[in-house]
Enzyme design. Sequence first.
Site, PDB file in Angstrom:
ATOM      1  N   ARG A 101       0.843  -1.210   0.000  1.00 32.22           N
ATOM      2  CA  ARG A 101       0.000   0.000   0.000  1.00 32.22           C
ATOM      3  C   ARG A 101       0.868   1.246   0.000  1.00 32.22           C
ATOM      4  O   ARG A 101       1.803   1.359   0.804  1.00 32.22           O
ATOM      5  CB  ARG A 101      -0.863   0.046   1.276  1.00 32.22           C
ATOM      6  CG  ARG A 101      -1.965  -0.933   1.295  1.00 32.22           C
ATOM      7  CD  ARG A 101      -3.065  -0.578   2.262  1.00 32.22           C
ATOM      8  NE  ARG A 101      -2.691  -0.027   3.549  1.00 32.22           N
ATOM      9  CZ  ARG A 101      -3.559   0.337   4.468  1.00 32.22           C
ATOM     10  NH1 ARG A 101      -4.853   0.216   4.248  1.00 32.22           N
ATOM     11  NH2 ARG A 101      -3.163   0.816   5.622  1.00 32.22           N
ATOM     12  N   THR A 105      -1.667   7.398  -0.440  1.00 28.46           N
ATOM     13  CA  THR A 105      -2.949   7.174  -1.142  1.00 28.46           C
ATOM     14  C   THR A 105      -3.668   5.923  -0.634  1.00 28.46           C
ATOM     15  O   THR A 105      -4.859   5.755  -0.877  1.00 28.46           O
ATOM     16  CB  THR A 105      -2.710   6.990  -2.647  1.00 28.46           C
ATOM     17  OG1 THR A 105      -1.946   5.787  -2.835  1.00 28.46           O
ATOM     18  CG2 THR A 105      -1.963   8.168  -3.248  1.00 28.46           C
TER      19      THR A 105
END
Length: 206
Positions: A101, A105
């Site tokens: 990840r 964002t």
Amino acid sequence: MIKEISHPILKDRLTLMRCKETSSKDFRQAVEEIATFMTYEIARDFPTKEIEIETPITKCTAQILADEFIVVPILRAGLGMVSGVLKVLPNAAVGHIGLVRDETTHKPIEYYKKLPPNISNKKILVVDPMLATGGSSSAALQMLKDAGAKNIIFVCIISAPEGIKKISEDHPDIPIYTAAIDDHLNENAYIVPGLGDAGDRIFDTL
Ligand code: PRP
Ligand code: URA
């Protein structure tokens, strides 16, 4: 379809995982054990087929699992579940999907993919301890579908309602099995109460 697997032993190991004082060694062991117990429970729904065998006494008809299996961990944290799944399905092949990840964002970035051959006629268990926004698991499931997979289930240990909603919308055909449905995501898209960063806790990289 979301199925929460409830069992006193799962609850006990989950508490160990959530507790911030738990060492990496104990955390890793709990992840492996939970993966074993969850796979055993999930396998109740697996079809069997009859074969003819010979015992030391006589010929008879016996049952074996009808499917061949592939386990696909979402790197890194999913790796912690592989050995536990293989205790129940020792003949399974193992594929790998690397996603991380983005810290700002929260969207998944792909960095690795290696899958066994002939995935279209095998049953695939995608494993990741955490289903948070659902971005990583949805991307992994799409990568498998794009590669020809037709029979997939997703197995996670802790899930958030936001992630369950995303997978149910993006992949309504894929069952989600979880040991716990937590409350919500915080502003950093971490699961609350959750257990923190699963990958860091498994690999002691905090
Ligand atoms: C964690 C976790 C999932 C993902 C869940 O991985 O293992 O893959 O986050 O979050 P999402 O549902 O919002 O996508 P992370 O990206 O931290 O990588 P790691 O396993 O290498 O630590
Ligand atoms: N990834 C984790 O490891 N933990 C969370 O709570 C959310 C994403």
